[in-house]
Design an enzyme around this catalytic site. Structure first.
Site, PDB file in Angstrom:
ATOM      1  N   HIS A 210     -29.595  19.198  21.756  1.00  0.00           N
ATOM      2  CA  HIS A 210     -30.309  18.621  20.613  1.00  0.00           C
ATOM      3  C   HIS A 210     -30.468  19.638  19.486  1.00  0.00           C
ATOM      4  O   HIS A 210     -30.313  19.303  18.309  1.00  0.00           O
ATOM      5  CB  HIS A 210     -31.680  18.112  21.057  1.00  0.00           C
ATOM      6  CG  HIS A 210     -31.630  16.918  21.949  1.00  0.00           C
ATOM      7  ND1 HIS A 210     -31.124  16.965  23.230  1.00  0.00           N
ATOM      8  CD2 HIS A 210     -32.027  15.624  21.749  1.00  0.00           C
ATOM      9  CE1 HIS A 210     -31.214  15.775  23.788  1.00  0.00           C
ATOM     10  NE2 HIS A 210     -31.758  14.936  22.913  1.00  0.00           N
ATOM     11  N   HIS A 252     -35.988  22.475  28.035  1.00  0.00           N
ATOM     12  CA  HIS A 252     -35.209  23.672  27.728  1.00  0.00           C
ATOM     13  C   HIS A 252     -36.122  24.885  27.636  1.00  0.00           C
ATOM     14  O   HIS A 252     -37.327  24.759  27.374  1.00  0.00           O
ATOM     15  CB  HIS A 252     -34.440  23.518  26.409  1.00  0.00           C
ATOM     16  CG  HIS A 252     -33.408  22.430  26.426  1.00  0.00           C
ATOM     17  ND1 HIS A 252     -32.189  22.559  27.046  1.00  0.00           N
ATOM     18  CD2 HIS A 252     -33.437  21.182  25.902  1.00  0.00           C
ATOM     19  CE1 HIS A 252     -31.497  21.443  26.894  1.00  0.00           C
ATOM     20  NE2 HIS A 252     -32.239  20.586  26.209  1.00  0.00           N
TER      21      HIS A 252
END
Length: 296
Positions: A210, A252
């Site tokens: 992303h 993440h």
């Protein structure tokens, strides 16, 4: 004769070896020797009884020692380590210490910032907004939106920009998926990937897909669209917040997002260096729509 016996009794009483603490010194040595001979005989009997098993064990031991000599860092089969390996672990290099320390700090900070992981976390009220912000950097809406705009576009300049944007999105998707499959790093909370993540091939943590896509798209739009200064600031802020949202959701690490930002800049530079002109884009559109002219 009785006199000698009476004289020997005081002598025995005065002998220090007759005391209880020295009684073990008066024990004969025959039992120990006989026990030792018995053990030696048992060992000889077992040695003569199973010569083939000892030969097999010796062969296996020599083979294991030869394999251990050929492989320098091999660990013995019983789980123990060589003294050299213990010394190397007790005296690691400065680079190893620095890397392990940075990884530990990265994992600790990422876990602390994952406030929107569960439904009962401290950031649970902000979880829907953070999830929506993260979805804005997903590959699926950008691919579908680019294809829709390309289908409805009538200008050659617009089609040129959209075709290059589509190629940039595909490049970003395949590159990030390949690196993630190669590294296979799990997230800070080791949460299983969702359905949308599996569709976009965003299964592992490193690098953040992303974040890479958000930086690449924002740089692409800023370079090829004429926007006002507030909109340009909003694009930069949007790319940054997309990366932060993935950390807040526990998907993440901070290092994953940082490497994703760098990879997005790299993808943008690569697309700009191999930019397709209008003629090449029209040829690709003709091939994709199956309306190309027959070769003469």
């Amino acid at each position: 004769m009785p006199g000698t016996q009476t004289r020997s009794r005081p002598r025995d009483r005065n002998n220090v070896l007759n005391r209880p603490e020295f009684m073990s010194l008066n024990q004969p040595v025959r039992r120990e020797t006989s026990a030792g001979e018995g053990r030696a005989g048992a060992a000889r009997r077992t040695a003569t009884r199973r010569p083939s098993q000892q030969d097999d064990a010796a062969a296996r031991g020599s083979r294991d020692s030869s394999e251990g000599a050929t492989s320098g860092d091999a660990v013995p089969k019983d789980g123990s380590r060589w003294p050299e390996q213990d010394c190397m672990q007790l005296n690691p290099s400065f680079r190893g210490i620095a890397i392990n320390s940075l990884l530990a700090i990265d994992i600790s900070l990422s876990r602390r910032l994952g406030v929107c992981v569960g439904a009962r976390g401290p950031g649970a009220p902000l979880r829907p907004m953070v999830a929506l912000l993260a979805f804005s950097g997903h590959a699926l809406p950008w691919l579908c939106g680019t294809l829709l705009c390309l289908w409805r576009s009538n200008s050659l300049a617009g089609q040129e920009v959209l075709v290059n944007l589509l190629l940039a999105l595909l490049l970003d998707l395949m590159t990030v998926a390949g690196v993630q499959k190669l590294v296979q790093r799990r997230g800070p909370w080791d949460a299983p990937p969702g359905f949308l993540d599996r569709v976009a091939l965003d299964v592992y943590s490193f690098p953040a897909a992303h974040a890479s896509r958000a930086v690449m798209v924002s740089r692409f739009l800023l370079n090829h669209l004429v926007l006002a200064v507030p909109l340009r600031i909003l694009l930069y802020l949007w790319a940054f917040l997309v990366g932060v949202s993935r950390v807040l959701l526990g998907k993440h690490h901070l290092s994953d997002v940082g490497c994703g930002f760098a990879l997005g800049f790299l993808h943008f530079s690569l697309v700009e260096s191999v930019w397709l002109d209008s003629a090449a884009c029209q040829a690709l559109l003709a091939i994709g729509s199956l309306h190309w002219a027959p070769l003469v």
